[in-house]
Design a protein around this motif. Structure first.
Motif, PDB file in Angstrom:
ATOM      1  N   TYR A   4       5.391   1.534  -3.823  1.00 20.26           N
ATOM      2  CA  TYR A   4       5.990   0.379  -4.489  1.00 20.26           C
ATOM      3  C   TYR A   4       6.414   0.781  -5.899  1.00 20.26           C
ATOM      4  O   TYR A   4       5.598   1.281  -6.677  1.00 20.26           O
ATOM      5  N   TYR A   5       7.674   0.529  -6.205  1.00 21.38           N
ATOM      6  CA  TYR A   5       8.239   0.837  -7.509  1.00 21.38           C
ATOM      7  C   TYR A   5       8.633  -0.465  -8.209  1.00 21.38           C
ATOM      8  O   TYR A   5       9.110  -1.397  -7.559  1.00 21.38           O
ATOM      9  N   CYS A   6       8.472  -0.505  -9.519  1.00 29.47           N
ATOM     10  CA  CYS A   6       9.134  -1.561 -10.264  1.00 29.47           C
ATOM     11  C   CYS A   6      10.427  -0.976 -10.826  1.00 29.47           C
ATOM     12  O   CYS A   6      10.518   0.227 -11.112  1.00 29.47           O
ATOM     13  N   ALA A   7      11.420  -1.828 -10.942  1.00 26.09           N
ATOM     14  CA  ALA A   7      12.740  -1.394 -11.364  1.00 26.09           C
ATOM     15  C   ALA A   7      13.364  -2.462 -12.247  1.00 26.09           C
ATOM     16  O   ALA A   7      13.117  -3.657 -12.074  1.00 26.09           O
ATOM     17  N   GLN A  49       7.226   5.223 -11.777  1.00 35.21           N
ATOM     18  CA  GLN A  49       6.893   6.380 -10.959  1.00 35.21           C
ATOM     19  C   GLN A  49       6.402   5.992  -9.572  1.00 35.21           C
ATOM     20  O   GLN A  49       6.287   6.842  -8.681  1.00 35.21           O
ATOM     21  N   GLY A  50       6.105   4.722  -9.375  1.00 31.71           N
ATOM     22  CA  GLY A  50       5.666   4.241  -8.074  1.00 31.71           C
ATOM     23  C   GLY A  50       4.160   4.252  -7.930  1.00 31.71           C
ATOM     24  O   GLY A  50       3.463   5.057  -8.558  1.00 31.71           O
ATOM     25  N   THR A  51       3.666   3.348  -7.102  1.00 30.32           N
ATOM     26  CA  THR A  51       2.241   3.319  -6.789  1.00 30.32           C
ATOM     27  C   THR A  51       2.102   3.138  -5.279  1.00 30.32           C
ATOM     28  O   THR A  51       2.755   2.282  -4.688  1.00 30.32           O
ATOM     29  N   PRO A  52       1.294   3.965  -4.616  1.00 29.13           N
ATOM     30  CA  PRO A  52       1.205   3.909  -3.163  1.00 29.13           C
ATOM     31  C   PRO A  52       0.319   2.771  -2.671  1.00 29.13           C
ATOM     32  O   PRO A  52      -0.727   2.469  -3.268  1.00 29.13           O
ATOM     33  N   VAL A  53       0.738   2.164  -1.569  1.00 28.20           N
ATOM     34  CA  VAL A  53      -0.051   1.122  -0.931  1.00 28.20           C
ATOM     35  C   VAL A  53      -0.135   1.451   0.560  1.00 28.20           C
ATOM     36  O   VAL A  53       0.736   1.046   1.348  1.00 28.20           O
ATOM     37  N   PRO A  54      -1.144   2.205   0.961  1.00 27.33           N
ATOM     38  CA  PRO A  54      -1.349   2.445   2.387  1.00 27.33           C
ATOM     39  C   PRO A  54      -2.069   1.246   2.998  1.00 27.33           C
ATOM     40  O   PRO A  54      -2.988   0.692   2.391  1.00 27.33           O
ATOM     41  N   VAL A  55      -1.659   0.847   4.188  1.00 27.71           N
ATOM     42  CA  VAL A  55      -2.296  -0.280   4.883  1.00 27.71           C
ATOM     43  C   VAL A  55      -2.757   0.211   6.244  1.00 27.71           C
ATOM     44  O   VAL A  55      -1.965   0.765   7.010  1.00 27.71           O
ATOM     45  N   SER A  56      -4.000   0.006   6.546  1.00 24.94           N
ATOM     46  CA  SER A  56      -4.536   0.418   7.848  1.00 24.94           C
ATOM     47  C   SER A  56      -5.081  -0.782   8.601  1.00 24.94           C
ATOM     48  O   SER A  56      -5.382  -1.815   8.017  1.00 24.94           O
ATOM     49  N   ALA A  57      -5.173  -0.609   9.903  1.00 24.24           N
ATOM     50  CA  ALA A  57      -5.628  -1.706  10.773  1.00 24.24           C
ATOM     51  C   ALA A  57      -7.110  -1.983  10.568  1.00 24.24           C
ATOM     52  O   ALA A  57      -7.862  -1.121  10.140  1.00 24.24           O
TER      53      ALA A  57
END
Length: 122
Positions: free
Chosen positions: A94-97, A114-122
């Motif tokens: 996810y980036y803000c722009a 620079q972005g921040t990761p958001v992994p989503v798992s079940a």
């Protein structure tokens, strides 16, 4: 020199909530429409939420409506994205722009964090 710095990303499970923040420095934050842009692995960047410079008008991509809320606090120069009920379709970086106006295409935004990761798992 405009800088956007995201924070708040991290691994979550389906139906969890998470709040992203983007601290803006080096410019008058109130001058800029802003957006949150998601890039899933192997895909192009997509605008998931955008907000007018005064913070009063917002746009959401259909799949996040009712679950994500974009806010723009011109007093503390921070863009936020509280996300609830996260789904397996939501993971990505996810980036803000920032841009000169609200754009619905990610490539039209001029300034990026620079972005921040958001992994989503079940």
């Amino acid at each position: 020199h405009v800088q956007l710095r995201e924070s708040g990303g991290g691994s979550v499970h389906v139906r969890d909530s998470l709040r992203l923040s983007c601290a803006v420095s080096g410019t008058d934050f109130s001058d800029y429409p802003m957006a949150w842009v998601r890039q899933a692995r192997g895909k192009e960047r997509d605008v998931v939420a955008a907000i007018r410079r005064d913070g009063l008008v917002t746009y959401y991509e259909d799949s996040v409506k009712g679950r994500f809320t974009i806010t723009k606090d011109n007093d503390d120069n921070t863009l936020r994205l509280p996300m609830s009920n996260l789904q397996l379709a939501d993971p990505g970086v996810y980036y803000c722009a920032a841009g000169r106006k609200v754009y619905y295409s990610a490539h039209e935004y001029q300034t990026w964090g620079q972005g921040t990761p958001v992994p989503v798992s079940a």
